[in-house]
Design a protein around this motif. Sequence first.
Motif, PDB file in Angstrom:
ATOM      1  N   LEU A 195       2.889   6.362 -20.937  1.00  0.00           N
ATOM      2  CA  LEU A 195       2.634   6.374 -22.040  1.00  0.00           C
ATOM      3  C   LEU A 195       1.628   5.195 -22.363  1.00  0.00           C
ATOM      4  O   LEU A 195       0.690   5.154 -23.191  1.00  0.00           O
ATOM      5  N   SER A 196       1.931   4.082 -21.696  1.00  0.00           N
ATOM      6  CA  SER A 196       1.283   2.907 -22.092  1.00  0.00           C
ATOM      7  C   SER A 196      -0.418   2.888 -21.371  1.00  0.00           C
ATOM      8  O   SER A 196      -0.909   2.093 -21.900  1.00  0.00           O
ATOM      9  N   THR A 197      -0.479   3.797 -20.589  1.00  0.00           N
ATOM     10  CA  THR A 197      -1.796   3.716 -19.891  1.00  0.00           C
ATOM     11  C   THR A 197      -2.670   4.802 -20.448  1.00  0.00           C
ATOM     12  O   THR A 197      -2.363   6.095 -20.633  1.00  0.00           O
ATOM     13  N   ILE A 198      -3.812   4.430 -21.073  1.00  0.00           N
ATOM     14  CA  ILE A 198      -4.873   5.433 -21.642  1.00  0.00           C
ATOM     15  C   ILE A 198      -5.075   6.442 -20.716  1.00  0.00           C
ATOM     16  O   ILE A 198      -5.538   6.335 -19.699  1.00  0.00           O
ATOM     17  N   GLY A 199      -5.046   7.897 -21.166  1.00  0.00           N
ATOM     18  CA  GLY A 199      -5.661   8.901 -20.228  1.00  0.00           C
ATOM     19  C   GLY A 199      -4.474   9.554 -19.597  1.00  0.00           C
ATOM     20  O   GLY A 199      -4.613  10.700 -19.065  1.00  0.00           O
ATOM     21  N   GLU A 200      -2.950   9.046 -19.360  1.00  0.00           N
ATOM     22  CA  GLU A 200      -2.108   9.634 -18.622  1.00  0.00           C
ATOM     23  C   GLU A 200      -1.102  10.452 -19.250  1.00  0.00           C
ATOM     24  O   GLU A 200      -1.081  10.082 -20.556  1.00  0.00           O
ATOM     25  N   ASP A 201      -0.632  11.492 -18.798  1.00  0.00           N
ATOM     26  CA  ASP A 201       0.030  12.407 -19.500  1.00  0.00           C
ATOM     27  C   ASP A 201       1.518  12.420 -18.811  1.00  0.00           C
ATOM     28  O   ASP A 201       1.707  12.570 -17.561  1.00  0.00           O
ATOM     29  N   PRO A 202       2.719  11.944 -19.660  1.00  0.00           N
ATOM     30  CA  PRO A 202       3.631  11.832 -19.017  1.00  0.00           C
ATOM     31  C   PRO A 202       4.460  13.033 -18.432  1.00  0.00           C
ATOM     32  O   PRO A 202       5.385  12.926 -17.548  1.00  0.00           O
ATOM     33  N   THR A 203       3.894  14.349 -18.714  1.00  0.00           N
ATOM     34  CA  THR A 203       4.237  15.453 -18.106  1.00  0.00           C
ATOM     35  C   THR A 203       3.787  15.725 -16.658  1.00  0.00           C
ATOM     36  O   THR A 203       4.154  16.614 -16.082  1.00  0.00           O
ATOM     37  N   ARG A 204       2.762  14.881 -16.256  1.00  0.00           N
ATOM     38  CA  ARG A 204       2.235  15.316 -15.107  1.00  0.00           C
ATOM     39  C   ARG A 204       2.438  14.231 -13.931  1.00  0.00           C
ATOM     40  O   ARG A 204       2.950  12.962 -14.247  1.00  0.00           O
ATOM     41  N   THR A 205       2.136  14.484 -12.800  1.00  0.00           N
ATOM     42  CA  THR A 205       2.360  13.499 -11.593  1.00  0.00           C
ATOM     43  C   THR A 205       1.228  12.767 -11.044  1.00  0.00           C
ATOM     44  O   THR A 205       0.262  13.318 -10.992  1.00  0.00           O
ATOM     45  N   TYR A 206       1.320  11.519 -10.857  1.00  0.00           N
ATOM     46  CA  TYR A 206       0.245  10.406 -10.772  1.00  0.00           C
ATOM     47  C   TYR A 206       0.621   9.691  -9.296  1.00  0.00           C
ATOM     48  O   TYR A 206       1.757   9.400  -8.860  1.00  0.00           O
ATOM     49  N   THR A 207      -0.639   9.222  -8.760  1.00  0.00           N
ATOM     50  CA  THR A 207      -0.069   8.071  -7.769  1.00  0.00           C
ATOM     51  C   THR A 207      -1.376   6.894  -8.076  1.00  0.00           C
ATOM     52  O   THR A 207      -2.109   6.947  -8.921  1.00  0.00           O
ATOM     53  N   ALA A 267       0.733  -1.207  -0.038  1.00  0.00           N
ATOM     54  CA  ALA A 267      -0.107   0.043  -0.100  1.00  0.00           C
ATOM     55  C   ALA A 267       0.815   1.304   0.179  1.00  0.00           C
ATOM     56  O   ALA A 267       0.524   2.322  -0.628  1.00  0.00           O
ATOM     57  N   HIS A 268       2.163   1.104   0.727  1.00  0.00           N
ATOM     58  CA  HIS A 268       2.887   2.490   0.737  1.00  0.00           C
ATOM     59  C   HIS A 268       3.499   2.679  -0.778  1.00  0.00           C
ATOM     60  O   HIS A 268       3.439   4.133  -1.073  1.00  0.00           O
ATOM     61  N   ASN A 269       3.816   1.507  -1.382  1.00  0.00           N
ATOM     62  CA  ASN A 269       4.554   1.812  -2.661  1.00  0.00           C
ATOM     63  C   ASN A 269       3.293   2.460  -3.645  1.00  0.00           C
ATOM     64  O   ASN A 269       3.658   3.159  -4.514  1.00  0.00           O
ATOM     65  N   LEU A 270       2.089   2.035  -3.490  1.00  0.00           N
ATOM     66  CA  LEU A 270       1.010   2.617  -4.654  1.00  0.00           C
ATOM     67  C   LEU A 270       1.066   3.675  -4.137  1.00  0.00           C
ATOM     68  O   LEU A 270       0.603   4.589  -5.122  1.00  0.00           O
TER      69      LEU A 270
END
Length: 494
Positions: free
Chosen positions: A182-194, A171-174
């Motif tokens: 790039l491989s995930t639909i809808g994600e932008d490589p210039t932005r930060t995700y969790t 859970a901590h790593n998530l």
Amino acid sequence: MATAIGQQTFFIGTSTQDTAVVKGSDTLELPFPLSKEKRLSFEDIINKKENWYSTGLPEMTIDPIRGLSVGGNAFLFNNNDRDDPFFYYTPYRIRYGVGFRIAQNGRVAGELNIDIPYVFNTKWRLRGDIIYADDPNFQYFGIGEQTLDPLHYQDKLTGNQVNRARFNDYAHNLAITRPGRLSTIGEDPTRTYTDLHYNEVDYNQFLVGLVAERSFFEGRMRLMVGLEYLNIGITHYDFQNVPGAIDPITGEEKTAIQGQTRITEDFRQQSIDAEGSFWARHNIGGYDGGRIMLLQTGLMWDTRDLEPDPSSGFFAELAQEVSYGWMGSEFDFTKHLVQGVFYEKLFPRHLSKTVLTGRLAVGYVRGNNIPFTEVLDLWGSSEGGGIPVLGGARALRGYRESRFAGMVTTLANLEIRSRFHQMRIWNQHLAFYAVPFFDAGRVYDSFANIEMRNFRYNPGLGARIAWNQATILRLDYARSQEDSQFFFVFGHTF
């Protein structure tokens, strides 16, 4: 005062008078025969309160997902008096219940219920429930035998692969932030995700249920029929700004964009690769929730002596739920459950009340359009609201709620409930129990896949407080290869 009879101790008012009343109860005539197996024990009769009484207290429950929950539960009982022949055979004549709680994680839940055994002195029993819940951390780890795989992840800090992970590390790593893929639909490589909410959805439910039961064979067998309306709302976290993400450099919490969740991955897989999609192969739906209308039936064989806190007897049931479009449901499926539970006193001549009890259950779901939430729920005619499986406070206590789910579910529990003390405070009877336990279970994609290996299991240790016999407070700690969990909740596990 306390009075010793054999090896047992009873807390009663006027012992001679109460004992005489219990012995004289054999002369009271029931409107129809009931099995002697259904008669309460001498001790339970002596300690049973007469007429109307209430139990209730502020509630503080703890579980690993929702943290501390505060609220309250209140019950109003009517036992009638000792001149009522049913006094010696039922835990109560009427029970009303109300509960409300708010959890640390934001979960809100409340319920109203009523239970009337032998209503109007007939062989019928009526039960009703109204339940509302809004849970922002409803768990989803997938469906099928694939969920039996140990937790694993790629460490976001080191890049190393971690297999057979403990849940807290997983859970901590998530929660640690990452750049968009790039491989995930809808994600932008210039932005930060969790991936903080990767295994979660925001779940809302409103349930209304009414059940009627009719007894046969001197109360040993019950035939049940019920109707249930269930409205489910699902809100997904995908691409929402969420607090609680962890900065990989500073370790501080921050807000980030939630990446694609596990449930969205499973849902989208249907259009990408239908043959490889478990949802497509097994007709799983309900991604956004929906309306479910259920017709419920059940056949039960029940020789338990005191239903809320049994010390002897056997309970078996065959239960079924069906949901079709002509009923007003948005889904089409059938659920089945077979389970057996036994209660056996251990060394009654030498020990205070010590009961060995065990449960074995098998559940199965099939249909043309099955809401995923119903796969995560093991329903029985004796279980109001169902049991989240496998994992959590009522199933496999050493694993997260809904950690394992499949079209076929098997579950086994074993407990020793040993009373070590009892007392009266302000005319309230309290009994205290130590409860070592063991849970095991497994899920399958179909009956054709059943094999007697690769089970998940956990030992544990708990305590119980029986308050005026009909209200049970439960504390459990369980540890598995993957997790350790503590629960403080109401009611026996089974």
